[in-house]
Design a protein around this motif. Structure first.
Motif, PDB file in Angstrom:
ATOM      1  N   GLU A  10       0.834  -1.206   0.000  1.00  0.00           N
ATOM      2  CA  GLU A  10       0.000   0.000   0.000  1.00  0.00           C
ATOM      3  C   GLU A  10       0.874   1.265   0.000  1.00  0.00           C
ATOM      4  OE1 GLU A  10      -2.876   1.659   3.329  1.00  0.00           O
ATOM      5  OE2 GLU A  10      -3.160  -0.505   3.014  1.00  0.00           O
ATOM      6  N   THR A  11       0.549   2.217  -0.890  1.00  0.00           N
ATOM      7  CA  THR A  11       1.392   3.417  -1.080  1.00  0.00           C
ATOM      8  C   THR A  11       1.607   4.195   0.210  1.00  0.00           C
ATOM      9  OG1 THR A  11       0.516   3.548  -3.315  1.00  0.00           O
ATOM     10  CG2 THR A  11       1.698   5.478  -2.513  1.00  0.00           C
ATOM     11  N   LYS A  12       0.530   4.416   0.982  1.00  0.00           N
ATOM     12  CA  LYS A  12       0.652   5.194   2.231  1.00  0.00           C
ATOM     13  C   LYS A  12       1.645   4.548   3.193  1.00  0.00           C
ATOM     14  CE  LYS A  12      -3.619   7.849   2.938  1.00  0.00           C
ATOM     15  NZ  LYS A  12      -4.884   7.884   3.705  1.00  0.00           N
ATOM     16  N   LYS A  13       1.506   3.217   3.360  1.00  0.00           N
ATOM     17  CA  LYS A  13       2.395   2.486   4.274  1.00  0.00           C
ATOM     18  C   LYS A  13       3.846   2.552   3.774  1.00  0.00           C
ATOM     19  CE  LYS A  13      -0.725  -0.928   6.355  1.00  0.00           C
ATOM     20  NZ  LYS A  13      -1.033  -2.364   6.484  1.00  0.00           N
ATOM     21  N   VAL A  23      15.095   5.006   4.084  1.00  0.00           N
ATOM     22  CA  VAL A  23      15.616   3.995   3.149  1.00  0.00           C
ATOM     23  C   VAL A  23      14.915   4.157   1.808  1.00  0.00           C
ATOM     24  CG1 VAL A  23      16.256   2.294   4.896  1.00  0.00           C
ATOM     25  CG2 VAL A  23      13.924   2.279   3.971  1.00  0.00           C
ATOM     26  N   ASP A  24      15.450   3.489   0.773  1.00  0.00           N
ATOM     27  CA  ASP A  24      14.794   3.621  -0.529  1.00  0.00           C
ATOM     28  C   ASP A  24      13.538   2.748  -0.595  1.00  0.00           C
ATOM     29  OD1 ASP A  24      15.445   1.006  -1.400  1.00  0.00           O
ATOM     30  OD2 ASP A  24      17.396   1.658  -2.108  1.00  0.00           O
ATOM     31  N   GLU A  25      12.781   2.939  -1.645  1.00  0.00           N
ATOM     32  CA  GLU A  25      11.466   2.294  -1.775  1.00  0.00           C
ATOM     33  C   GLU A  25      11.555   0.770  -1.776  1.00  0.00           C
ATOM     34  OE1 GLU A  25       8.318   1.918  -5.300  1.00  0.00           O
ATOM     35  OE2 GLU A  25       8.603   4.007  -4.724  1.00  0.00           O
ATOM     36  N   VAL A  26      12.599   0.232  -2.422  1.00  0.00           N
ATOM     37  CA  VAL A  26      12.723  -1.231  -2.530  1.00  0.00           C
ATOM     38  C   VAL A  26      12.898  -1.858  -1.141  1.00  0.00           C
ATOM     39  CG1 VAL A  26      14.105  -3.136  -3.452  1.00  0.00           C
ATOM     40  CG2 VAL A  26      13.663  -1.134  -4.866  1.00  0.00           C
ATOM     41  N   ILE A  27      13.763  -1.263  -0.323  1.00  0.00           N
ATOM     42  CA  ILE A  27      13.992  -1.793   1.035  1.00  0.00           C
ATOM     43  C   ILE A  27      12.700  -1.708   1.848  1.00  0.00           C
ATOM     44  CG2 ILE A  27      15.232  -1.444   3.209  1.00  0.00           C
ATOM     45  CD1 ILE A  27      17.009  -2.660   1.040  1.00  0.00           C
ATOM     46  N   ALA A  28      11.997  -0.567   1.766  1.00  0.00           N
ATOM     47  CA  ALA A  28      10.741  -0.407   2.511  1.00  0.00           C
ATOM     48  C   ALA A  28       9.720  -1.443   2.067  1.00  0.00           C
ATOM     49  CB  ALA A  28      10.194   1.010   2.314  1.00  0.00           C
ATOM     50  N   ALA A  29       9.643  -1.702   0.750  1.00  0.00           N
ATOM     51  CA  ALA A  29       8.687  -2.694   0.224  1.00  0.00           C
ATOM     52  C   ALA A  29       9.021  -4.097   0.733  1.00  0.00           C
ATOM     53  CB  ALA A  29       8.697  -2.676  -1.307  1.00  0.00           C
ATOM     54  N   LEU A  30      10.310  -4.446   0.745  1.00  0.00           N
ATOM     55  CA  LEU A  30      10.726  -5.771   1.238  1.00  0.00           C
ATOM     56  C   LEU A  30      10.348  -5.952   2.707  1.00  0.00           C
ATOM     57  CD1 LEU A  30      14.301  -6.025  -0.348  1.00  0.00           C
ATOM     58  CD2 LEU A  30      12.284  -7.323  -1.041  1.00  0.00           C
ATOM     59  N   LEU A  31      10.506  -4.898   3.496  1.00  0.00           N
ATOM     60  CA  LEU A  31      10.156  -4.981   4.915  1.00  0.00           C
ATOM     61  C   LEU A  31       8.651  -5.144   5.098  1.00  0.00           C
ATOM     62  CD1 LEU A  31      12.551  -2.234   6.305  1.00  0.00           C
ATOM     63  CD2 LEU A  31      12.647  -4.674   6.846  1.00  0.00           C
ATOM     64  N   LEU A  32       7.861  -4.381   4.356  1.00  0.00           N
ATOM     65  CA  LEU A  32       6.399  -4.486   4.479  1.00  0.00           C
ATOM     66  C   LEU A  32       5.919  -5.886   4.093  1.00  0.00           C
ATOM     67  CD1 LEU A  32       5.402  -0.977   3.097  1.00  0.00           C
ATOM     68  CD2 LEU A  32       4.886  -1.828   5.388  1.00  0.00           C
ATOM     69  N   GLN A  33       6.543  -6.478   3.074  1.00  0.00           N
ATOM     70  CA  GLN A  33       6.171  -7.844   2.676  1.00  0.00           C
ATOM     71  C   GLN A  33       6.444  -8.850   3.789  1.00  0.00           C
ATOM     72  OE1 GLN A  33       8.590  -8.106  -0.817  1.00  0.00           O
ATOM     73  NE2 GLN A  33       6.937  -7.559  -2.211  1.00  0.00           N
ATOM     74  N   ARG A  34       7.370  -8.510   4.671  1.00  0.00           N
ATOM     75  CA  ARG A  34       7.718  -9.399   5.787  1.00  0.00           C
ATOM     76  C   ARG A  34       7.010  -8.989   7.072  1.00  0.00           C
ATOM     77  NH1 ARG A  34      10.820  -9.592   1.875  1.00  0.00           N
ATOM     78  NH2 ARG A  34      12.263 -11.299   1.415  1.00  0.00           N
ATOM     79  N   GLY A  35       5.996  -8.143   6.944  1.00  0.00           N
ATOM     80  CA  GLY A  35       5.186  -7.768   8.102  1.00  0.00           C
ATOM     81  C   GLY A  35       5.792  -6.696   8.980  1.00  0.00           C
ATOM     82  N   VAL A  36       6.857  -6.039   8.501  1.00  0.00           N
ATOM     83  CA  VAL A  36       7.502  -4.970   9.268  1.00  0.00           C
ATOM     84  C   VAL A  36       6.932  -3.629   8.798  1.00  0.00           C
ATOM     85  CG1 VAL A  36       9.702  -3.844   9.795  1.00  0.00           C
ATOM     86  CG2 VAL A  36       9.603  -6.339   9.544  1.00  0.00           C
ATOM     87  N   GLU A  37       6.187  -2.946   9.669  1.00  0.00           N
ATOM     88  CA  GLU A  37       5.452  -1.757   9.228  1.00  0.00           C
ATOM     89  C   GLU A  37       5.868  -0.461   9.928  1.00  0.00           C
ATOM     90  OE1 GLU A  37       1.242  -2.333   9.341  1.00  0.00           O
ATOM     91  OE2 GLU A  37       1.309  -4.049   7.974  1.00  0.00           O
TER      92      GLU A  37
END
Length: 562
Positions: A10-13, A23-37
């Motif tokens: 989700e863009t907002k998250k 951090v850059d977008e890719v790192i943030a996306a990888l963390l969100l996929q692993r439940g780190v918000e």
């Protein structure tokens, strides 16, 4: 191979986490996929802390287990530490027995014989306890379904404490304490501990009573990390903390038994993957080829010279195991072809002389070949025994349970299980299993899937990016090594097949706006034609380091190309 690109968070998250962590977008996306918000969750993820382990007394029956052990100490009772013969069981027995022996000397160990007792608690083991005046058995990595056997022991005046992580049946055994986070009535916050992990929670509870802290128990975490890796449990939550600190012990100050195994392997720093492919098979080989006692003896030995001697023995068992599983796999593949069963949705094979100790490995190999739910049977006493392995996202435990009218006994997990049945029920079970799977499986699951975390360009792959990626470790279920996809790749003209038999692919790739990177694809030599003649292609890969003559560079580890 099916390529499945995970949905973008989700863009907002994504924006909020990027901003919070810088951090850059890719790192943030990888963390969100692993439940780190959140920032706090990211801190816990990147900086695991033993302080984040849960209070062991949150587990149902923990107080009863501790009270019963303390009573055994006070009454000078003989305690038998009983465990399964695989890595999870033998590490758990080594962990529990060595801790108890550090405070009390009437502690002994028991591993059932795979061949005449089978999995879990056995009547033979209970009778051994009776004959040798044991009044308390602590069962590790088994026991949750042993209702009749625990009742039998109780009649004989023998108490049980069960530390298990398998799914319970309809009835919980009538033991003094049953520690299993998967019990419906257990509110313990983390459900995915391995058997050795549940044993460690009991050890933690006992230590708390003695006024010790978690820091006093780190020496036992090499065993817990080995079990987490070998049992393929999720590496998130508590398991991530235990695996992280366990690996630290393995890499800095392992017990003599694990050090003796590692001395034979030229590796500077072990990952969980190395534990799975180097340490676990050797520990497992003892129970597969000879007896699980050899593994416990190695893991509890404090003398380095003796540990080296025992490690040599176990290494020999592992070499024997390799030869045996290679031979049986070849025979099983031939059986499938001869019976013309390539078009079934399941693999079920049987030979009375196959070695019971390796049928689980053979089941895994057959699953790799045909990629469908698989059972490998052999003769065990007057019954047939099987090991089952599944494909990703299909619950083989439920499928076996649906055929229970033909089965004597079964247990296990979503992806791996074991069962016994009478020989006259084999063909009926085989047909019923095929029917159940064909009715319940999504046909897409029968094609191997590569789950792709996100798309990136080669220019995104920088030393800084990789340094952050490395901190995502330890990797495993629920936190797999990040997998990326890049499109519009070109070979720079150096692509070729390499290796002794030219089965591997080595290419140097670039995009129009990027520097070039070396990519290696093991077993992908047959895809060379895809990259020739300047054709653009896309690749799925993970990123790792290549060390050559003292120089370290980033490289792509290819999973597939199209």
């Amino acid at each position: 191979m099916r390529w499945t690109l995970k949905p973008k968070p989700e863009t907002k998250k994504l924006e909020a986490l990027q901003k919070a962590l810088q951090v850059d977008e890719v790192i943030a996306a990888l963390l969100l996929q692993r439940g780190v918000e959140t920032y706090e969750e990211a801190k816990a993820f990147f900086r695991p802390s033993l302080d984040n382990l849960h209070d062991p007394y949150l587990m149902k029956d923990m107080d009863k287990a501790v009270a019963r052990i303390e009573r055994a100490f006070a009454n000078k009772e003989n305690i038998l530490v009983y465990g399964d013969y695989d890595v999870d069981g033998t590490t758990a027995v080594a962990l529990m027995s060595s801790y108890l022996k550090s405070k009390y000397n009437l502690v002994y160990t028991y591993i059932p014989n795979r061949y005449d007792e089978g999995y879990g608690i056995s009547y033979k083991g209970i009778n051994f306890a009776l004959e040798n005046n044991f009044t308390l058995i602590i069962a590790l990595d088994c026991g949750i379904k042993s209702v009749d056997k625990v009742a039998y022991a109780k009649k004989l005046g023998i108490d049980f404490i069960i530390c298990d992580h398998h799914r319970p049946g309809d009835e919980i055994p009538d033991a003094v304490a049953v520690l299993d986070p998967k019990r419906d009535d257990c509110t313990y916050p983390y459900k995915e501990l391995c058997g050795c992990g549940v044993g460690f929670k009991l050890l933690q509870a006992l230590a708390q009573k003695d006024g010790k802290t978690i820091d006093d128990l780190t020496e036992y975490l090499d065993l817990v990390a080995a079990a987490i890796g070998a049992d393929i449990v999720p590496i998130d939550g508590e398991n991530r903390v235990l695996a992280y600190f366990g690996l630290l012990v393995i890499n800095t100050n392992p017990r003599p038994g694990i050090k003796a195994i590692l001395d034979k392997v030229e590796k500077t720093e072990l990952t969980i993957t190395d534990v799975v492919f180097i340490v676990a098979p050797r520990i497992n080989a003892a129970g597969r080829m000879e007896h699980g006692n050899y593994a416990v003896r190695l893991l509890t030995e404090e003398d380095e010279a003796l540990a080296n001697k025992y490690a040599e023995e176990i290494n020999d068992y592992n070499l024997e195991r390799r030869e045996t599983d290679k031979q049986i796999t070849e025979e099983a593949l031939k059986q499938i072809e001869e019976q013309n069963e390539q078009d079934r949705l399941t693999t079920v094979v049987y030979h009375k002389d196959w070695h019971k100790g390796v049928i689980g490995i053979v089941a895994s190999r057959l699953t790799e070949t045909y990629y469908r739910p698989t059972l490998v049977f052999t003769k065990s006493g007057d019954k047939l025994a099987a090991s089952a392995r599944s494909v990703r996202d299909f619950d083989i435990y439920n499928a076996i349970e649906a055929c229970s009218e033909y089965i004597e006994q079964f247990g296990g997990h979503k992806y791996a299980a074991g069962l016994t049945l009478l020989e006259e029920n084999y063909e009926a079970f085989k047909q019923a299993f095929e029917v159940v799977v064909s009715k319940t499986i999504d046909r897409n699951l029968l094609t191997p899937e590569i789950k792709i975390d996100t798309k990136i360009d080669l220019q995104d792959i920088t030393p800084k990016f990789y340094r952050i990626l490395k901190q995502f470790a330890p990797f495993g279920p629920s936190n797999m090594t990040p997998v990326f996809m890049t499109e519009d790749l070109l070979d720079t003209g150096y692509g070729r097949c390499v290796g002794e038999d030219k089965t591997h692919l080595r290419i140097t790739v670039k995009q129009p706006q990027s520097n070039s990177l070396v990519a290696i694809g093991f077993g992908m030599g047959d895809k060379l034609n895809i990259i020739l003649n300047g054709q653009p292609f896309k690749a799925v890969y993970s990123i790792d380091e290549n060390e050559w003559q003292g120089n370290v560079s980033l490289q792509l580890k290819l999973r597939d190309i199209k």
